[in-house]
Design a protein around this motif. Sequence first.
Motif, short mmCIF file in Angstrom:
data_model
loop_
_atom_site.label_atom_id
_atom_site.label_comp_id
_atom_site.label_asym_id
_atom_site.label_seq_id
_atom_site.Cartn_x
_atom_site.Cartn_y
_atom_site.Cartn_z
N VAL A 1 0.87 -1.18 0.00
CA VAL A 1 0.00 0.00 0.00
C VAL A 1 0.90 1.23 0.00
O VAL A 1 1.60 1.50 0.98
N THR A 2 0.91 1.97 -1.11
CA THR A 2 1.77 3.14 -1.25
C THR A 2 0.94 4.39 -1.53
O THR A 2 -0.28 4.32 -1.74
N ARG A 3 1.63 5.52 -1.56
CA ARG A 3 1.01 6.81 -1.93
C ARG A 3 1.82 7.39 -3.07
O ARG A 3 3.05 7.50 -2.96
N GLU A 4 1.14 7.80 -4.13
CA GLU A 4 1.83 8.28 -5.32
C GLU A 4 1.11 9.48 -5.92
O GLU A 4 -0.11 9.61 -5.82
N ASN A 5 1.90 10.37 -6.57
CA ASN A 5 1.33 11.36 -7.49
C ASN A 5 1.16 10.64 -8.83
O ASN A 5 2.13 10.48 -9.58
N TYR A 6 -0.05 10.20 -9.12
CA TYR A 6 -0.18 9.28 -10.25
C TYR A 6 -1.21 9.69 -11.30
O TYR A 6 -1.39 8.98 -12.29
N TYR A 7 -1.89 10.84 -11.15
CA TYR A 7 -2.93 11.13 -12.13
C TYR A 7 -3.21 12.61 -12.30
O TYR A 7 -2.92 13.44 -11.43
N ASN A 8 -3.75 12.95 -13.46
CA ASN A 8 -4.45 14.20 -13.70
C ASN A 8 -5.92 13.84 -13.88
O ASN A 8 -6.24 12.82 -14.52
N GLY A 9 -6.80 14.65 -13.35
CA GLY A 9 -8.22 14.29 -13.39
C GLY A 9 -9.13 15.47 -13.68
O GLY A 9 -8.77 16.64 -13.46
N LEU A 10 -10.30 15.15 -14.15
CA LEU A 10 -11.35 16.14 -14.39
C LEU A 10 -12.64 15.60 -13.79
O LEU A 10 -13.15 14.56 -14.22
N ASN A 11 -13.14 16.28 -12.77
CA ASN A 11 -14.42 15.92 -12.17
C ASN A 11 -15.47 16.95 -12.56
O ASN A 11 -15.18 18.15 -12.59
N TYR A 12 -16.66 16.50 -12.86
CA TYR A 12 -17.71 17.41 -13.28
C TYR A 12 -19.06 16.88 -12.82
O TYR A 12 -19.20 15.69 -12.48
N GLY A 13 -20.05 17.75 -12.81
CA GLY A 13 -21.36 17.28 -12.37
C GLY A 13 -22.41 18.37 -12.36
O GLY A 13 -22.14 19.55 -12.59
N VAL A 14 -23.63 17.93 -12.06
CA VAL A 14 -24.78 18.81 -11.90
C VAL A 14 -25.44 18.44 -10.58
O VAL A 14 -25.66 17.26 -10.28
N GLY A 15 -25.73 19.45 -9.77
CA GLY A 15 -26.38 19.21 -8.49
C GLY A 15 -27.67 19.98 -8.35
O GLY A 15 -27.76 21.14 -8.78
N GLU A 16 -28.67 19.35 -7.76
CA GLU A 16 -29.96 19.99 -7.51
C GLU A 16 -30.27 19.88 -6.01
O GLU A 16 -30.15 18.81 -5.42
N THR A 17 -30.65 21.02 -5.42
CA THR A 17 -31.10 21.04 -4.03
C THR A 17 -32.49 21.63 -3.98
O THR A 17 -32.73 22.73 -4.50
N TYR A 18 -33.42 20.91 -3.37
CA TYR A 18 -34.81 21.34 -3.35
C TYR A 18 -35.32 21.37 -1.92
O TYR A 18 -35.32 20.35 -1.23
N SER A 19 -35.71 22.56 -1.46
CA SER A 19 -36.28 22.73 -0.13
C SER A 19 -37.79 22.82 -0.28
O SER A 19 -38.29 23.76 -0.91
N ALA A 20 -38.49 21.87 0.28
CA ALA A 20 -39.94 21.80 0.06
C ALA A 20 -40.70 21.80 1.38
O ALA A 20 -40.26 21.21 2.37
N THR A 21 -41.83 22.49 1.37
CA THR A 21 -42.79 22.41 2.47
C THR A 21 -44.05 21.77 1.91
O THR A 21 -44.89 22.42 1.28
N PHE A 22 -44.17 20.45 2.06
CA PHE A 22 -45.30 19.72 1.49
C PHE A 22 -46.58 19.96 2.28
O PHE A 22 -47.67 19.83 1.74
N ALA A 23 -46.42 20.29 3.56
CA ALA A 23 -47.57 20.62 4.41
C ALA A 23 -47.04 21.43 5.58
O ALA A 23 -45.82 21.55 5.77
N ASP A 24 -47.93 22.01 6.36
CA ASP A 24 -47.49 22.79 7.50
C ASP A 24 -46.69 21.95 8.49
O ASP A 24 -45.90 22.48 9.27
N TRP A 25 -46.87 20.64 8.42
CA TRP A 25 -46.22 19.75 9.37
C TRP A 25 -45.10 18.92 8.73
O TRP A 25 -44.54 18.03 9.37
N TRP A 26 -44.76 19.20 7.46
CA TRP A 26 -43.78 18.37 6.74
C TRP A 26 -42.81 19.27 5.98
O TRP A 26 -43.19 19.90 5.00
#
Length: 792
Positions: free
Chosen positions: A618-643
């Motif tokens: 088990v070693t540690r190395e500088n071994y890569y170049n990378g590209l991470n990408y994505g789409v994120g959705e956050t939804y705050s909902a009040t479905f009822a006064d109690w939810w």
Amino acid sequence: MKKVNLLIFLVFPLFCLAQSLKLKGKIASEKMPLEWADISVSNSEGKIIDGTTTKQDGSFEINLKKGTYKIEISLLGFEEYEKETIIEKDTDLGIIILKESATHLVEVVVQNKKKTVEQKTDRLIYNLENNVTTVGGDALGAINTAPGVVVKNDAITILGKGTSRVMIDGRIIELTGEELNNYLKSISSADIKNIEIISNPPAKYDAEGTGGLINIIMKKGVRDSWKNTTTVSYDQNKYGIGTLRDNFFYNKNKFRFSASINGKTGYLNATDDLKMYFPDGLSHMYSTTKVKTENLSGKLALDYDLSERTTIGFQYLNDRNNPDFKSDIRIDNYNHQNQLDNVTLNDSYTDKGSRNQTYNAHLITKLDSKRKLSFDVDYFDFSSNFDRNFVANNYTPDMIFIDVNQSGRNISNQDIDNWSFKADMEHPLPSFNLSYGAKMSFTNSISDVVFYNTATGTPELDPSQSNRFKYTENNQAVYINGDKKINEKWNLQMGLRLENTQTNGFSETLNQENTNNYLKLFPTFYASYKKNENNSFSLNYGKRINRPRFDLLNPFRVYINSNSYSEGNPFLKPSFSDNFELSHSYKEVLRTSVFVNAITNGYGIVFTSNPETNTQIVTRENYYNGLNYGVGETYSATFADWWQSENTLYFLGSETKFINGINATPSNSLQIDFTTNNTFVLGKNTKLQIDFNYSSPFKSGLYEVGYVSSFDIGFKQDLLNKTLQIAFLANDIFNTSYLKDFTSVVNGVKQVYSQNESNRFVRLSVIYNFGNKKINVKERAFGNQDEKKRAN
């Protein structure tokens, strides 16, 4: 230290008297004045810079400099009030009437509360008070419930960004990995006001951490009051863990004091499963570990107003852990015909401990009605010890003893100390707000690894597997940041941070020295556009650096058995990332973000195998170049006064290129991450929480990872006018949140690893609050703005 003292001496004569402008008013209902209403003042960036509470007659008064502010007023049981106002002279808002918001629906009473998620220009603010599952828990568990944040494999990650650094009240915690997690477990979630998720930190903050920053904002005492909170909780997994926490706040006149103590004791159960498919047969390792959880931590903090312009303060934190553990490891080795060839049993006991202490001294002063100067001096001291005795014996398939595979004692100690000195200036100009500052830090680390061969029964030192490794890292940084509100729709912010770093690593056994010096620029940019009341957009960019942990640089080995060991790499270099994000908010209910994260010279763990000797390294190395990408959705909902429901859905992808000739083929795939947190109000004093999260299997570069999911149920009952709370949590009910099928193929050898660390448990917590909100004090104007700003 002499340079810092000289700087303070030179700056003090600049302090001059200045007259702040007064903002005052009265808060009332339609029937009577309202006491204890919370007043907060935000600047053009949306950052809360000041605040107070109303007196018995509903009146309040705040001192401010000239500018445009948003005034927010809130009180439990009443609708929130917002007003934007321009302060150019002493201003009286008059009497402000709050409307009652209590709603009766099938005998369910819903009271006003803060939004769980708030979007600001450069960060997301997560308020804990609405999440029942954090009651009686710790800071690490609270972070794991924050939107878009995942805690997994000792790493805290903002989805799509990478591993994040953690701050408390804007100050970096100089710990990473397992040690950071242990420290966060010592902090009570009841002591946390909110958590800031800063995916692209401004230039003011250290550039360290490709995954941005998680800033934990701690609660401060209410003005002219004292309060004590005692929490007792018990977790039951295979074993049990008991926790006792006490937090005390005192705030009177010019003096503010807080203290906390936390103790935890008990046991956890962990299992590990590793399959290595060598050319001549499978090697299957399985281990069960009983881990002692023993922690004692405490915190002291005080602030004092030297004058209405100047505040000094001090903080001290101490954390001690003693996670001893006993492991029983079985390794089954198979031949070509998949028949059991031999068995290795490894019986080991590890005496492990760590201690860290943090000291902070700070001074905050107003030079005039606009400029504010602050100084921070921090000292961090960390030490850990690792003492492992093990005996690995070989047996036939019928469990007849053959010989000793390996018998040894691994001793490892590490000591780290860090000094840092920081100065920050807020310097508003007529055309834009300017801030600038500087920081110096000095880090020393000493690691010892000693190996004794105990096969003969008498410990014999093996110099070839023992080492003393010294490492120093010094950093000097300056930054400048400017923000401007162009008009009612557009805001711009730009920053530039320059960091100069010198490192030196020396291995005494190898007589080998490695140095690294580099000067790097880290630009940041933010633009926000408010199209109308319902729609706003923001674009940001930032460059970051990820420096290797100190313990990863020690080049010597820690053995599992004679054919499996882990070793550090003194040649590890930092990696860099460029982060882009475009986001849209609709009514602050639906938030969409599109992001790209480009990593250069990335480093990480590599499970290398030697098929000729059936050895895992088990070693540690500088071994890569990378590209991470994505789409994120956050939804705050009040479905009822109690939810009330908070939901996130992320689609993540990656591209990876290996850069150091590693004998493996990169592979990538789409990942889906979904979380839903639902709070149900069952009565005026009763809440139910039901949470679920799921992360799909995915491939990224060298690794393929199995799915992770968790289903949690929490319940909270308030008693005795909310002075007493009883909470229950069933966490990871179906036991599916552990690491599964972590797979890599290097040198033609496939390895599949799984780890389960007692994520399924039930918790019972009792929280008792008591205090006095009406300490008799000398009547005076609200002059302690500086520390109030620090509290937000």
